[in-house]
Design a protein around this motif. Structure first.
Motif, PDB file in Angstrom:
ATOM      1  N   LEU A  56       0.814  -1.221   0.000  1.00 40.49           N
ATOM      2  CA  LEU A  56       0.000   0.000   0.000  1.00 40.49           C
ATOM      3  C   LEU A  56       0.846   1.270   0.000  1.00 40.49           C
ATOM      4  N   TRP A  57       2.102   1.156  -0.383  1.00 42.58           N
ATOM      5  CA  TRP A  57       2.973   2.340  -0.391  1.00 42.58           C
ATOM      6  C   TRP A  57       2.477   3.397  -1.372  1.00 42.58           C
ATOM      7  N   VAL A  61      -3.430   2.861  -4.442  1.00 43.85           N
ATOM      8  CA  VAL A  61      -3.917   1.558  -3.995  1.00 43.85           C
ATOM      9  C   VAL A  61      -4.402   1.697  -2.560  1.00 43.85           C
ATOM     10  N   ILE A  62      -5.703   1.508  -2.331  1.00 42.69           N
ATOM     11  CA  ILE A  62      -6.292   1.654  -1.006  1.00 42.69           C
ATOM     12  C   ILE A  62      -6.153   0.367  -0.200  1.00 42.69           C
ATOM     13  N   ARG A  76      -8.341  -2.526  -4.210  1.00 39.27           N
ATOM     14  CA  ARG A  76      -9.236  -1.377  -4.329  1.00 39.27           C
ATOM     15  C   ARG A  76      -8.377  -0.141  -4.575  1.00 39.27           C
ATOM     16  N   PHE A  77      -8.860   0.726  -5.478  1.00 40.57           N
ATOM     17  CA  PHE A  77      -8.074   1.872  -5.912  1.00 40.57           C
ATOM     18  C   PHE A  77      -8.751   3.190  -5.548  1.00 40.57           C
ATOM     19  N   ALA A  78      -7.948   4.239  -5.478  1.00 35.06           N
ATOM     20  CA  ALA A  78      -8.469   5.565  -5.151  1.00 35.06           C
ATOM     21  C   ALA A  78      -9.344   6.112  -6.263  1.00 35.06           C
ATOM     22  N   HIS A  79      -9.155   5.631  -7.492  1.00 33.59           N
ATOM     23  CA  HIS A  79      -9.987   6.075  -8.609  1.00 33.59           C
ATOM     24  C   HIS A  79     -11.424   5.611  -8.396  1.00 33.59           C
TER      25      HIS A  79
END
Length: 421
Positions: A56-57, A61-62, A76-79
């Motif tokens: 998760l660096w 990427v959440i 899961r992604f921030a988009h």
């Protein structure tokens, strides 16, 4: 009035570039990047593997967790997806043996935003091994591309990720640079766009004024799109200038409904349409106030550029604003054909009315038809967009034809006074 050679060259160059970026059959291509990082292989591996301790660096990427089946990873992604929720993607990950300290292959098997067909040809491989002075990281992404645009986008996205990883390893922080989207960079791109367009208008003071007018028209057009994105709840919006091609407005999530697609596409020309009567009135006022001063002529030329640019964008081609609106307004093939015929006839009549030779009109129509047919493939979403209501379809349809009519009027008004005195 006849088409000038520079204008014809500019039009052909634009159509050719659009085809190259959006429709050219590029085929199966691999993007390969190598970077030597000053850290231990195990630490690099923990960062680049989807289930690594430091997976998760990267802020995009959440979460990254094991899936229900062996070898599956759910990320899961921030988009955001069309409803504003984080995009979820399931990967099939397999360890790869070989000369590397660590390596894996991955492919996407499920996506909450895109149809599975989008990922049919996509594979990714990440390899980590020792190298003089540190650790070598190699990333390969393979996919089948139609048009260079998405290939170039992935190239720079991967390079940005590697730069961010290098910074995170050194400082423990990720700097969100976003240099290309920076307003200062886009101002510079607007200046470059103006200078690139300058020769097509003649390398003179007037030519620079005209190319600056076109850049201003492009900016106004994209501002219309941005205003629509904001109205539909997009949290962030961006405008990107692309020299020679124009500009691009980008929202923060995919479209949620057909009405949103139509309204956001229409507002580019829709916002500019409000300027047509203002410019016509300003021309009359300038003549009454300053008689034969050049200011009235510059107003007419600005009106000509504004109207011509937006009429071109309203053409019923698949990647143009007009094509996007018509596909949403007419749900049946027969309706779409009828609407396309009416728009094409109206634009051909406007071209004939201002004196463009019939050979040039029909030649341009043939080229645009071929370009549209070669460009029909689009990204398929996982879920169908919410359909339009009858009122929304009526609103979008009449709005489109109103924008078409007012820009045709602006074009004819300007050409009559500039060329047919």
């Amino acid at each position: 009035m006849t088409l000038s050679i520079p204008a014809l060259i500019l039009l052909i160059a634009n159509l050719g570039l659009i085809w190259l970026l959006m429709a050219a059959p590029i085929g199966l291509r691999t993007i390969r990047m190598r970077r030597v990082l000053h850290d231990q292989p195990d630490r690099i591996w923990e960062a680049v593997h989807p289930l690594g301790r430091d997976a998760l660096w990267y802020p995009q990427v959440i979460s990254s967790e094991p899936g229900a089946a062996t070898g599956k990873v759910v990320q899961r992604f921030a988009h955001s997806d069309r409803r504003g929720n984080p995009i979820s993607r399931t990967l099939e990950v397999a360890e790869v043996s070989g000369p590397w300290s660590h390596a894996y292959d991955a492919r996407v098997v499920e996506d909450s935003a895109l149809d599975a067909s989008f990922w049919r040809n996509y594979t990714e491989r990440r390899m980590v091994g020792e190298a003089p002075g540190g650790t070598e990281l190699v990333i390969e992404q393979t996919d089948r591309y139609r048009g260079l645009a998405f290939y170039v986008f992935r190239f720079f996205a991967l390079r940005r990720e590697l730069n961010a990883l290098e910074g995170w390893l050194a400082t423990g922080k990720v700097e969100q640079t976003g240099l290309f989207e920076n307003p200062g960079t886009q101002m510079l791109m607007a200046v470059i766009s103006t200078l690139v367009l300058w020769p097509f208008f003649g390398l003179s003071a007037d030519g620079l004024v005209f190319s600056s007018m076109l850049t201003g028209v492009i900016a106004l057009h994209e501002l219309g799109h941005l205003a629509a994105y904001r109205a539909f709840g997009h949290k962030t919006v961006r405008m990107i200038f692309i020299p020679l091609l124009g500009g691009l407005a980008i929202g923060s999530r995919p479209y949620n409904s057909r009405f949103e697609v139509a309204a956001c596409a229409l507002m580019g020309a829709g916002l500019s349409a409000f300027l047509v009567p203002v410019l016509a009135a300003a021309h009359s006022m300038a003549l009454a106030q300053f008689a034969h001063q050049p200011i009235a002529g510059y107003i007419l030329i600005f009106l000509l550029i504004l109207s011509a640019f937006n009429l071109l964008n309203l053409l019923p081609m698949s990647r143009f604003d007009g094509g996007q609106v018509l596909r949403q307004v007419f749900p049946t093939q027969d309706g779409l054909l009828g609407g396309t015929f009416l728009v094409t006839a109206a634009i051909l009549w406007a071209g004939w009315r201002i004196g463009i030779p019939s050979q040039a009109l029909f030649g341009g129509l043939a080229v645009m038809a071929l370009l549209s047919l070669s460009n029909r493939a689009s990204v398929k979403m996982r879920e169908e967009l919410d359909d339009m209501t009858g009122g929304e379809r009526l609103f979008a349809g009449f709005g489109y034809y109103a924008a078409l009519a007012i820009h045709a009027y602006g074009l004819i008004f300007a050409c009559d006074l500039l060329f047919l005195r």
